[in-house]
Design an enzyme around this catalytic site. Structure first.
Site, PDB file in Angstrom:
ATOM      1  N   GLU A  13       1.224   5.761   0.653  1.00 53.00           N
ATOM      2  CA  GLU A  13      -0.102   6.055   0.098  1.00 53.00           C
ATOM      3  C   GLU A  13      -0.505   7.500   0.397  1.00 53.00           C
ATOM      4  O   GLU A  13      -1.206   8.140  -0.382  1.00 53.00           O
ATOM      5  CB  GLU A  13      -1.158   5.121   0.718  1.00 53.00           C
ATOM      6  CG  GLU A  13      -0.942   3.640   0.455  1.00 53.00           C
ATOM      7  CD  GLU A  13      -1.694   2.739   1.444  1.00 53.00           C
ATOM      8  OE1 GLU A  13      -1.870   1.559   1.114  1.00 53.00           O
ATOM      9  OE2 GLU A  13      -2.102   3.199   2.534  1.00 53.00           O
TER      10      GLU A  13
ATOM     11  N   ASP B 222      -2.214  -6.520  -5.277  1.00 47.47           N
ATOM     12  CA  ASP B 222      -1.799  -7.919  -5.441  1.00 47.47           C
ATOM     13  C   ASP B 222      -3.029  -8.798  -5.634  1.00 47.47           C
ATOM     14  O   ASP B 222      -4.111  -8.477  -5.157  1.00 47.47           O
ATOM     15  CB  ASP B 222      -0.991  -8.380  -4.215  1.00 47.47           C
ATOM     16  CG  ASP B 222      -1.713  -8.065  -2.916  1.00 47.47           C
ATOM     17  OD1 ASP B 222      -1.563  -6.936  -2.411  1.00 47.47           O
ATOM     18  OD2 ASP B 222      -2.458  -8.924  -2.431  1.00 47.47           O
TER      19      ASP B 222
END
Ligand code: FMC
Length: 256
Positions: free
Chosen positions: A27, A214
């Site tokens: 990230e 998700d």
């Protein structure tokens, strides 16, 4: 100066130092490149810790991206609340930022309107795995708090907003599920409420930007779905962080 005047004086001063807390290297690195940050060769953190600071000037801002690094025993990203609180504390001590941004990925609940790739700004944070069934300690465990309000930022980018629930597991036990439901959360992560706790200790405003990797209430196993979407979703997260940093540049806290 009365305390309220001190607060409003800070709110009216242009923001200059930002700390961005990011748990995972995947990230962090695209953002390091986009913002042209460089790894600090003169560490502000104690010797021997794996925490990494990338620093640079971007427009009128000093940006410090802090990544808790790889665990020295296991060699994986130091995700979770323990590392997140430690680096937030150490960053405050070393850098005294005007604003903290906690950016990262999260699970999202489709029943609450989350889709893969959405970037959320958290309006509230709370814990879902600190169960202390004694009056008042129960509330302390949950640690629900409102985040710093940024109405103009929300309007400008049409970001989704929702409540964030934090715990130290990627999966979700039935206990966690009940607590997340009680927290009325749309997104679920492993750092947010811990960063918020430390930011609140020092009364530093904190913004939470969370991109959905998700769907927690979907049919795919979370670890698989998370890993499958991590890189693409991170790109969306980074684009949003850059837009937000651009928006912050030249503004005071009260203008966010
Ligand atoms: N549940 C909890 N955390 C996450 C998540 C989910 N469904 N999806 N993505 C995350 C975030 C956490 O905050 C960690 O930093 C990392 O991604 C997963 O270990």
């Amino acid at each position: 100066m009365a305390p309220s005047e001190t607060v409003s004086a800070t709110q009216e001063k242009p923001i200059s130092t930002i700390v961005i807390i990011i748990a995972m290297q995947t990230e962090a690195l695209p953002l390091v490149n986009s913002l042209q940050l460089v790894e600090d060769k003169n560490p502000v953190f104690p010797q021997g810790v794996p925490w990494v600071r990338y620093v640079g000037s971007y427009k009128d801002l000093q940006i410090n991206l802090i990544w808790p690094g790889k665990d020295s025993l296991f060699g994986v990203d130091s995700v979770g609340t323990v590392s997140a609180s430690l680096v937030t504390y150490a960053s405050f001590q070393a850098l005294n930022p005007d604003l903290i941004i906690n950016a990262g990925t999260a699970g999202g609940f489709k029943a609450k309107g989350a889709n893969i790739g959405d970037v959320f700004i958290a309006t509230d944070v709370a814990f879902h795995d600190r169960r202390i069934p004694i009056p008042v300690f129960d509330q302390y465990g949950i640690g629900a708090r409102k985040t710093f309000s940024t109405p103009n930022l929300l309007k400008e980018f049409d970001l989704k907003s929702g409540k964030l629930s934090t715990g130290d597991s990627l999966d979700m036990s039935t206990y966690d599920e009940a607590a997340i439901l009680a927290n009325d959360a749309t997104i679920k992560d492993m750092e947010g409420a811990a960063v918020a706790y430390v930011a609140d200790l020092f009364s530093v405003p904190c913004i939470f930007l969370k991109a959905v990797t998700d769907i927690v209430d979907g049919d795919k196993p979370t670890p698989e779905e998370f890993l499958q979407n991590l890189v693409a979703v991170t790109a969306a997260l980074d684009r949003t962080v850059i837009k937000v940093v651009d928006f912050i540049s030249g503004k005071c806290l009260s203008e966010l």
